[in-house]
Structures are given as C-alpha cells and as structure tokens.
Design an enzyme around this catalytic site. Sequence first.
Site, PDB file in Angstrom:
ATOM      1  CB  VAL A  72      -0.917   0.023   1.239  1.00 39.13           C
ATOM      2  CG1 VAL A  72      -1.674   1.335   1.330  1.00 39.13           C
ATOM      3  CG2 VAL A  72      -1.879  -1.155   1.211  1.00 39.13           C
ATOM      4  CB  CYS A  73       2.187   3.691  -1.832  1.00 39.25           C
ATOM      5  SG  CYS A  73       1.494   3.767  -3.507  1.00 39.25           S
ATOM      6  CB  ALA A  74       0.215   8.284  -0.985  1.00 42.69           C
ATOM      7  CD  GLU A  76      -2.356   2.259  -9.366  1.00 44.70           C
ATOM      8  OE1 GLU A  76      -1.858   2.384 -10.512  1.00 44.70           O
ATOM      9  OE2 GLU A  76      -3.587   2.170  -9.140  1.00 44.70           O
ATOM     10  CG  MET A 100      -3.118   4.828   2.053  1.00 41.12           C
ATOM     11  SD  MET A 100      -4.070   3.558   2.954  1.00 41.12           S
ATOM     12  CE  MET A 100      -4.742   4.524   4.314  1.00 41.12           C
TER      13      MET A 100
END
Length: 375
Positions: A72-74, A76, A100
């Site tokens: 997971v990141c901010a 993609e 996110m």
Amino acid sequence: MTVTAWTAAQVARKVIDNKDLFILDVRNADAFEDWKIDGHKFEYLNIPYFELLDGVEEILSKIPSDKEVLVVCAKEGSSIMVADMLSEAGLTVGYLEGGMKSWSMYLEPIKVGNLRDGGELYQFVRLGKGCLSYMAINGGEAAIIDAVRFTDVFTKFAEDKGVQIKHVFDTHLHADHISGGRHIAEKTGATYYLPPKDAEEVVFDYSPLEDGLTVNLGASEIEVGAMYSPGHTIGSTSFVIDGQYLLTGDILFIDSIGRPDLAGLAEDWVGDLRETLYSRYRTLAEDLIVLPAHFMIIEELNEDGTVSKRLGDLFAENHGLNVEDEEVFCSMVTDNLPPQPNAYQEIRHVNMGKITPDNDEQTEMEIGPNRCAVR
C-alpha cells in the site's frame, strides 16, 4: 511470481469478514502512524519506499509466506514498484489500486435491518474515513441521511432497489467530510434539509430541518422524525426512524462522543452537548438502536460490518455518557482534544456552497482519519 491489483472493495471485504491480511505500507512513517487500513486481523510492516529503492532483500524475512500480502502507498505508483520487486524475489503479492486515496473514497452498503411493511434501512460504511451514511427505503421511496460526496453511489443504489429518492438530510453542517446531500437532491428532485442554525452562511436554498419535523416514506408511512440535539454544532439534529433506530449524527458514537470545537465555539457549545447527551437522549427508549454518522476505531464495527449499538448499552458503557461531574465533562471535551480534521475550515466552506474545489482538491481535503470524536 505474479502481482495482483486489489480494489478497495476487496480490501473492505477482508475487514468486514474478519480475514487475515499482511500489509506492507510503503508511505512515510508519519503518514502511516496517522492513518492506515485498519482490520481486526491485519498485520503491518511500514517501510518507506525510498528505503527499498536498492532492493527488497533485507525485508524478505519479515514478510510471511502463509498470509496474503498487500503493498500500500498513497496513490499506487510506489506500491506497484515495490510489489514488482517482491514478485521478482519469488513472492506472490498484491497492491492496492489507487492507494490510500482509493481507500479513503470507498463505500460499502450494508443492510442494518427491516422497517415495517417491507421497508429496509441501509448503512453506507466508508471504512477509510470512518464516515457512515444512511438510506431508508419503503414503498418505492427513499430518504438519505448524511450522504458523503460520492453521489453516484447513492443514486445507483436507489436505482438498483427501484426506489425514488424523495428526501435528503444532513444532520448538521459537516466539517470533516464534504456532503453530497444537496447535489443528490439536485440530481433527483428530492428535498434537501439542513438545520437552519447551521445554515446561516450557506449560499444555496434548502428546506429547514427543525425539531419535530416528520416525513413519511411510501404508502405505509415509515416515519422519519427529527429531534434537535445540539452540541457538536448548534444545529445538530438526530433522527428516530420507524421507532427503532436513533441516528445521532456526530453527537453520540459507539465508543465516544462528539467534539464541540469545529466551529471555534467549544466553550459556547459544551453545555448544549451535555444537555443533549445527559438529558434529551435520556428521555428516549433504551431499546433504540444508535446509528452514528462516524466511527473512530475498528473495534466499533459489528461482526457484519455495521456500526450500531443499543442506546441502553451505551448509557452503561460509553465513558462520555458517564461523567457525573459537569466540570470534569467540560474539561474533557474542551481541553486536550485530538487534532482537528484535515482542512476542516475549507470543508465547512464547501458545505456552505462558498467554494467549489475540483474533485482532486476535494480528495486532498478529506484525506486522513475521522477526527470528530472525543474519547
């Protein structure tokens, strides 16, 4: 090995169904500490992606082989990069599409229960933001309460159910998320209601949501009744639906109570908050099922993913309803409050109709956890 794209809806089912999941969150540590994907059985490893630019060998031993792994990141991009490196190292992993940002926006509709004469009540759970919206349907008609800004979710749901949206309510002028209420009303021809005490600065037309207002749904007349309940805002209004459910807006939550400071008037409104929680609500039947407009922690979810609890149980268990000393209560809800919601002043101005940011700007305004509560 393969890398699989996961949608926010798939992750939501893992949360609601109480499944195991290992999340490798590659955002910066402060972002992870502030806000993450919460699940009852989730495990986490937070390694900022820039620490993995030279390879993932040093973290391979920390990633389980017996659980599904999601990166997971901010937004993609970084999670795809890390997931690809893990795949090349022989692991089967997934990444969250849209990061996110997409998690913050996803809504999961869940049936709360039946109303008389074939009616139904649904809760729309926004797991990434802690927002809760509602749709009551009966006799081909629907009422929506505290809709978030993703209007198509509600209009499509009503279309699938074969009902016409007739009434749209906001329990108060929201400060931590952008309301979709008046936009749904504009699209469907429904009546949009807002408490007039919260609407002194709005620049659009609305119907006043006042104490004692009732509307009926369908020929069998499921009653949706309004009850003035100030404290979070001066206009905050609760609803009793079908004599079974108490929709409390941001006044009363399952594990906490509403904060009175988001319009800068905590000292002025704390007395109203106590009056609502300790007097007005005490006149109601304890068998009413409380349905709030937000939740704060994953423990507030029931086994089916809904957020609800019997009012009598909250009187016994919710700390905010059991502070006998008024001075202690006032101090609790005015001193040492949690951080205020991201961009809350701008969000209030959006909900007043004073500014009209584009979709990307609205997304940025709403990023982050629910911060409407005092625990």
